[in-house]
Motif scaffolding. Structure first.
Motif, PDB file in Angstrom:
ATOM      1  N   PRO A 247       0.827  -1.212   0.000  1.00  0.00           N
ATOM      2  CA  PRO A 247       0.000   0.000   0.000  1.00  0.00           C
ATOM      3  C   PRO A 247       0.860   1.260   0.000  1.00  0.00           C
ATOM      4  N   HIS A 248       0.378   2.238  -0.741  1.00  0.00           N
ATOM      5  CA  HIS A 248       1.101   3.507  -0.822  1.00  0.00           C
ATOM      6  C   HIS A 248       0.181   4.634  -0.386  1.00  0.00           C
ATOM      7  N   VAL A 249       0.643   5.446   0.552  1.00  0.00           N
ATOM      8  CA  VAL A 249      -0.168   6.553   1.056  1.00  0.00           C
ATOM      9  C   VAL A 249       0.625   7.847   0.903  1.00  0.00           C
ATOM     10  N   LEU A 250      -0.005   8.797   0.252  1.00  0.00           N
ATOM     11  CA  LEU A 250       0.616  10.120   0.100  1.00  0.00           C
ATOM     12  C   LEU A 250      -0.251  11.139   0.841  1.00  0.00           C
ATOM     13  N   LEU A 251       0.373  11.892   1.723  1.00  0.00           N
ATOM     14  CA  LEU A 251      -0.360  12.886   2.513  1.00  0.00           C
ATOM     15  C   LEU A 251       0.233  14.259   2.267  1.00  0.00           C
ATOM     16  N   VAL A 252      -0.625  15.201   1.978  1.00  0.00           N
ATOM     17  CA  VAL A 252      -0.178  16.588   1.835  1.00  0.00           C
ATOM     18  C   VAL A 252      -0.900  17.401   2.892  1.00  0.00           C
ATOM     19  N   LEU A 253      -0.169  17.812   3.900  1.00  0.00           N
ATOM     20  CA  LEU A 253      -0.785  18.589   4.975  1.00  0.00           C
ATOM     21  C   LEU A 253      -0.550  20.072   4.704  1.00  0.00           C
ATOM     22  N   GLU A 254      -1.640  20.776   4.529  1.00  0.00           N
ATOM     23  CA  GLU A 254      -1.517  22.214   4.298  1.00  0.00           C
ATOM     24  C   GLU A 254      -1.078  22.912   5.582  1.00  0.00           C
ATOM     25  N   PRO A 255      -0.597  24.145   5.460  1.00  0.00           N
ATOM     26  CA  PRO A 255      -0.136  24.833   6.667  1.00  0.00           C
ATOM     27  C   PRO A 255      -1.185  24.797   7.778  1.00  0.00           C
ATOM     28  N   GLY A 256      -0.740  24.406   8.953  1.00  0.00           N
ATOM     29  CA  GLY A 256      -1.625  24.379  10.120  1.00  0.00           C
ATOM     30  C   GLY A 256      -2.520  23.162  10.218  1.00  0.00           C
ATOM     31  N   ALA A 257      -2.512  22.280   9.204  1.00  0.00           N
ATOM     32  CA  ALA A 257      -3.396  21.106   9.246  1.00  0.00           C
ATOM     33  C   ALA A 257      -2.876  20.101  10.268  1.00  0.00           C
ATOM     34  N   ARG A 258      -3.818  19.268  10.777  1.00  0.00           N
ATOM     35  CA  ARG A 258      -3.424  18.300  11.807  1.00  0.00           C
ATOM     36  C   ARG A 258      -4.070  16.943  11.492  1.00  0.00           C
ATOM     37  N   LEU A 259      -3.241  15.917  11.484  1.00  0.00           N
ATOM     38  CA  LEU A 259      -3.740  14.577  11.161  1.00  0.00           C
ATOM     39  C   LEU A 259      -3.092  13.556  12.089  1.00  0.00           C
ATOM     40  N   CYS A 260      -3.923  12.600  12.533  1.00  0.00           N
ATOM     41  CA  CYS A 260      -3.399  11.455  13.286  1.00  0.00           C
ATOM     42  C   CYS A 260      -3.638  10.223  12.426  1.00  0.00           C
ATOM     43  N   LEU A 261      -2.581   9.621  11.943  1.00  0.00           N
ATOM     44  CA  LEU A 261      -2.677   8.451  11.068  1.00  0.00           C
ATOM     45  C   LEU A 261      -2.263   7.215  11.856  1.00  0.00           C
ATOM     46  N   SER A 262      -3.172   6.244  11.954  1.00  0.00           N
ATOM     47  CA  SER A 262      -2.856   5.007  12.681  1.00  0.00           C
ATOM     48  C   SER A 262      -2.903   3.820  11.737  1.00  0.00           C
ATOM     49  N   TRP A 263      -1.840   3.061  11.724  1.00  0.00           N
ATOM     50  CA  TRP A 263      -1.781   1.820  10.946  1.00  0.00           C
ATOM     51  C   TRP A 263      -2.007   0.642  11.869  1.00  0.00           C
ATOM     52  N   HIS A 264      -2.789  -0.324  11.422  1.00  0.00           N
ATOM     53  CA  HIS A 264      -2.957  -1.564  12.176  1.00  0.00           C
ATOM     54  C   HIS A 264      -2.750  -2.693  11.181  1.00  0.00           C
ATOM     55  N   VAL A 265      -1.639  -3.353  11.269  1.00  0.00           N
ATOM     56  CA  VAL A 265      -1.322  -4.421  10.320  1.00  0.00           C
ATOM     57  C   VAL A 265      -1.216  -5.735  11.092  1.00  0.00           C
ATOM     58  N   ALA A 266      -1.948  -6.747  10.651  1.00  0.00           N
ATOM     59  CA  ALA A 266      -1.871  -8.072  11.277  1.00  0.00           C
ATOM     60  C   ALA A 266      -1.755  -9.119  10.174  1.00  0.00           C
ATOM     61  N   VAL A 267      -0.755  -9.956  10.254  1.00  0.00           N
ATOM     62  CA  VAL A 267      -0.520 -10.972   9.221  1.00  0.00           C
ATOM     63  C   VAL A 267      -0.335 -12.323   9.899  1.00  0.00           C
ATOM     64  N   THR A 268      -1.147 -13.296   9.488  1.00  0.00           N
ATOM     65  CA  THR A 268      -1.104 -14.604  10.149  1.00  0.00           C
ATOM     66  C   THR A 268      -0.629 -15.708   9.219  1.00  0.00           C
ATOM     67  N   ALA A 269      -0.072 -15.374   8.067  1.00  0.00           N
ATOM     68  CA  ALA A 269       0.348 -16.394   7.100  1.00  0.00           C
ATOM     69  C   ALA A 269       1.653 -15.938   6.448  1.00  0.00           C
ATOM     70  N   PRO A 270       2.381 -16.866   5.806  1.00  0.00           N
ATOM     71  CA  PRO A 270       3.597 -16.449   5.108  1.00  0.00           C
ATOM     72  C   PRO A 270       3.228 -15.452   4.006  1.00  0.00           C
ATOM     73  N   ALA A 271       3.637 -14.217   4.174  1.00  0.00           N
ATOM     74  CA  ALA A 271       3.208 -13.142   3.271  1.00  0.00           C
ATOM     75  C   ALA A 271       4.149 -11.968   3.460  1.00  0.00           C
ATOM     76  N   ALA A 272       3.956 -10.947   2.629  1.00  0.00           N
ATOM     77  CA  ALA A 272       4.785  -9.745   2.767  1.00  0.00           C
ATOM     78  C   ALA A 272       3.903  -8.503   2.709  1.00  0.00           C
ATOM     79  N   VAL A 273       4.179  -7.559   3.591  1.00  0.00           N
ATOM     80  CA  VAL A 273       3.507  -6.265   3.574  1.00  0.00           C
ATOM     81  C   VAL A 273       4.594  -5.201   3.469  1.00  0.00           C
ATOM     82  N   LEU A 274       4.438  -4.332   2.469  1.00  0.00           N
ATOM     83  CA  LEU A 274       5.481  -3.335   2.202  1.00  0.00           C
ATOM     84  C   LEU A 274       4.850  -1.942   2.078  1.00  0.00           C
ATOM     85  N   PRO A 275       4.404  -1.367   3.162  1.00  0.00           N
ATOM     86  CA  PRO A 275       3.723  -0.069   3.067  1.00  0.00           C
ATOM     87  C   PRO A 275       4.723   1.077   2.897  1.00  0.00           C
TER      88      PRO A 275
END
Lengths: 429, 274
Positions: free
Chosen positions: A179-207
């Protein structure tokens, strides 16, 4: 790396890139695959000498897929439809086509202050390359940028604090998610970004997260990533900070066979504030590696960094904290601390501060400690009737708590994290 | 008074005067250095003992050996607690069975909440006594009520164990733990050190309130001021790893006036064992 190993590694990468090129939207990746002039890093390289990529290369490139499962959203979050009742909180989960949808499977109702960017405005690596003009991107970012799939691009504006929760859950073997996330915060903007990643099998996550913070903008990023012993995580955050902006990142990772986290932050004209807090819990044969870079490209920048790792069994934690203060970064105030708890004779900690200071009027401190559980603390707990094992668990949990308490309150209600809080040795999410 | 009394204890009942702790010719060393060189002491239910002596005389070592500190090795002698060989018990078993050590320097444990620490330890003791464990809510009620004994601010429950506490707050926290664990033998190692006058009064009142006819207290102290607030039945003076002299509260007053040199000048012939 022997010739045979190098050959296998090269073959794996070429097969991977060809597979990615055949995926829908893989044209660009296909072109890049055709031009493949790079290899997977070898352990001869200083930055990779402790990092074994076998957990990644054990995946069969010919069988990769992008199927996801529904994250186990905490009850309170699942019952509150996005955009209703809590207009400044948005929960999104990654579907099997790479789209971000609400927990109800619907397109997101964008709250006031969040505006999606047009696809043509988004190119994976566009911020990362400006931050790292020389040299290649980290491996995770490279693999992310050649993996086809839609990006999540958002412009954040206004003074309200917006909470964005992103959930990814993988239960099927051979998943490959970038997954690819692009964030552009304008002057004075406020963001709380929370990631929750859970993987239970042989796999790859490349954020890959790329963010541009305008003057006085504030971004809080919390990443809670949990994997199984056969899963690999290669993540990167690339953050461009304007003056008076604040970036706070808290990263908690455990369970992965391999995790390599590479945040790169550049305070482009100084006078910004960066807080990095990381917790790695390496048990079993887990290898958890954090390579961070904070580059002060102007005066009076501030950094507070604390990385904590707990290694048990044959777990291995690696930390490399690079801080760069060139001549123009006068009056930089940077503090970095690496605290490590080594719980077994076969566990391993490698920690290295890497301060590159040219400016002569700076205050840069660093410290690293590696210790086992303190006998006086254990005895104190035992003298109150607490058994040695339980005392040991309490102390380990206390060690973790120092970082966990920096997570947003809502993050603590996620089941895997709750299990980490209950016992510091969770084997299951 | 509290929900903790709803389940009866399965601990055998104690009568005033029963021998709780019996130490015979105890010798102990840390690494190669012998610290205790033949300590003998008997403590009965209902008694308050004071242990005094110069720095390095072995007072704190004795308390830690009784509590089971792993840094000390017992080379000779015995400690019996209610007729059982205490030295065969692990530190946690000693605590669960009712032996409490109030630390001279309570340890700070970052990240472990005081409330949870108190709950886990209280439940360990309750489990040993065959009492029902307290859930989070029941315990919180219980602990808030108990905190009144040492006039402690409930805000300290939310903080990490002893982290950032002042000296007085740490000592109050020790007495709070003592109140929650309801020990049969409480050993308080210089609980009065570092306390201002008001804090000393509060802590002393707490200790007095917890001293029952069926429990015993061993106060390790340097100062008469604690013994002004808590009158001991016996005062022992230690030197070079042994109890040199035993008397009553007048002995403590004499020490305050004449110092330890006075003990050195006597031959210890008036030792009176309790």
């Amino acid at each position: 790396m022997s010739n045979a190993t190098q050959f296998r590694s090269r073959l794996w990468l070429e097969t991977l890139l060809q597979t990615l090129a055949r995926q829908p939207g893989g044209g660009v990746a296909g072109q890049r695959a055709g031009d493949c002039d790079w290899d997977l890093p070898s352990r001869r390289s200083e930055a990779w000498r402790f990092t074994d990529l076998r957990c990644l290369t054990r995946l069969d490139p010919g069988r990769l897929h992008t199927r996801t499962a529904s994250p186990h959203w905490p009850e309170a979050v699942r019952q509150a439809p996005s955009g209703q009742g809590s207009p400044l909180r948005l929960c999104l989960q990654l579907d099997s086509r790479g789209h971000w949808l609400s927990p109800q499977g619907e397109p997101p109702p964008w709250p006031r202050g969040l505006m999606p960017l047009a696809n043509e405005d988004i190119t994976p690596g566009q911020v990362a390359r400006t931050l790292m003009p020389a040299g290649p991107l980290p491996l995770g970012a490279r693999l992310n940028s050649v993996t086809p799939g839609p990006s999540l691009g958002l412009r954040v504006s206004g003074p309200d604090f917006i909470h964005l929760d992103l959930g990814i859950r993988v239960e099927q073997a051979q998943a490959w998610l970038a997954p690819h996330v692009l964030l552009v915060l304008e002057p004075g903007a406020r963001l709380c970004l929370s990631w929750h990643v859970a993987v239970t099998a042989p796999a790859a996550v490349l954020p890959m997260v790329e963010a541009r913070l305008g003057l006085g903008a504030q971004l809080e990023e919390a990443a809670m990533t949990w994997g199984c012993p056969e899963a690999a995580f290669l993540g990167g955050s690339f953050v461009h900070q304007s003056p008076w902006s604040v970036y706070r990142r808290t990263n908690v990772t455990w369970g992965w066979g391999l995790s390599r986290d590479e945040p790169f932050i550049r305070q482009c004209q100084g006078r910004a504030e960066t807080h990095l807090h990381g917790l790695a819990v390496a048990r079993g044969q887990s290898l958890l590696d954090t390579h961070s870079t904070v580059y002060f490209d102007g005066p009076a920048g501030r950094l507070r960094q604390r990385h904590q790792a707990l290694a048990d069994d044959q777990g291995h934690s690696v930390f490399n904290g690079r801080v760069v203060a060139p001549r123009l970064a006068q009056e930089t105030d940077a503090g970095q601390l690496s605290r490590n708890l080594l719980l077994s004779a076969k566990a391993r900690i490698d920690t290295k501060p890497q301060l590159e200071i040219v400016a002569d009027n700076v205050q840069c401190t660093h410290g690293a400690t590696v210790s086992c559980l303190q006998d006086d603390e254990l005895f104190y707990l035992q003298s109150r009737g607490i058994g040695r094992d339980q005392a040991s668990r309490l102390l380990q949990r206390g060690f973790c708590e120092e970082i966990l308490q920096r997570l947003p309150e809502a993050a603590l209600s996620w089941p895997p994290l709750r299990s980490l809080l209950e016992t510091p040795t969770p084997d299951q999410p | 008074m509290t929900s903790t009394e709803t389940t009866p204890s399965r601990e055998a009942p104690i009568q005033p005067g029963d021998v709780l702790l019996s130490i015979e010719n105890l010798r102990a060393c840390v690494e190669e250095n012998e610290i205790l060189r033949g300590v003998s002491l008997q403590i009965r239910a209902g008694e308050i003992h004071a242990l005094m002596g110069r720095n390095g005389s072995g007072k704190s070592t004795l308390s830690k050996v009784i509590a089971g500190h792993p840094a000390y090795t017992v080379t000779a002698g015995s400690i019996h607690y209610r007729g059982q060989d205490l030295l065969a018990f692990s530190p946690e078993e000693r605590a669960r069975s009712g032996v409490f050590l109030g630390f001279q320097y309570p340890v700070e444990i970052p990240g472990v909440s005081n409330l949870e620490f108190l709950r886990v330890s209280c439940n360990a003791r309750r489990q040993h006594r065959g009492q029902e464990e307290l859930d989070t809510f029941a315990f919180e009620d219980h602990v808030r009520e108990t905190m009144a004994i040492v006039q402690m601010d409930p805000a300290f429950l939310e903080r990490s164990v002893n982290e950032g506490f002042s000296g007085g707050e740490k000592k109050r926290n020790e007495v709070l733990q003592m109140a929650l664990l309801e020990p049969l033998v409480a050993i308080l190692d210089e609980t009065d050190s570092g306390l201002d006058i008001d804090a000393l009064r509060i802590v002393a009142n707490g200790v007095k309130r917890l001293a029952l006819p069926t429990t015993a207290t061993l106060l390790i102290t340097h100062y008469q001021r604690l013994l002004d607030a808590i009158t001991p039945d016996f005062v022992h003076v230690m030197a070079e790893g042994r109890i040199l002299r035993t008397g009553d509260k007048d002995l403590a007053m004499a020490l305050e006036e004449r110092g330890y040199d006075w003990i050195d000048e006597t031959d210890g012939s008036d030792v009176r064992q309790p």
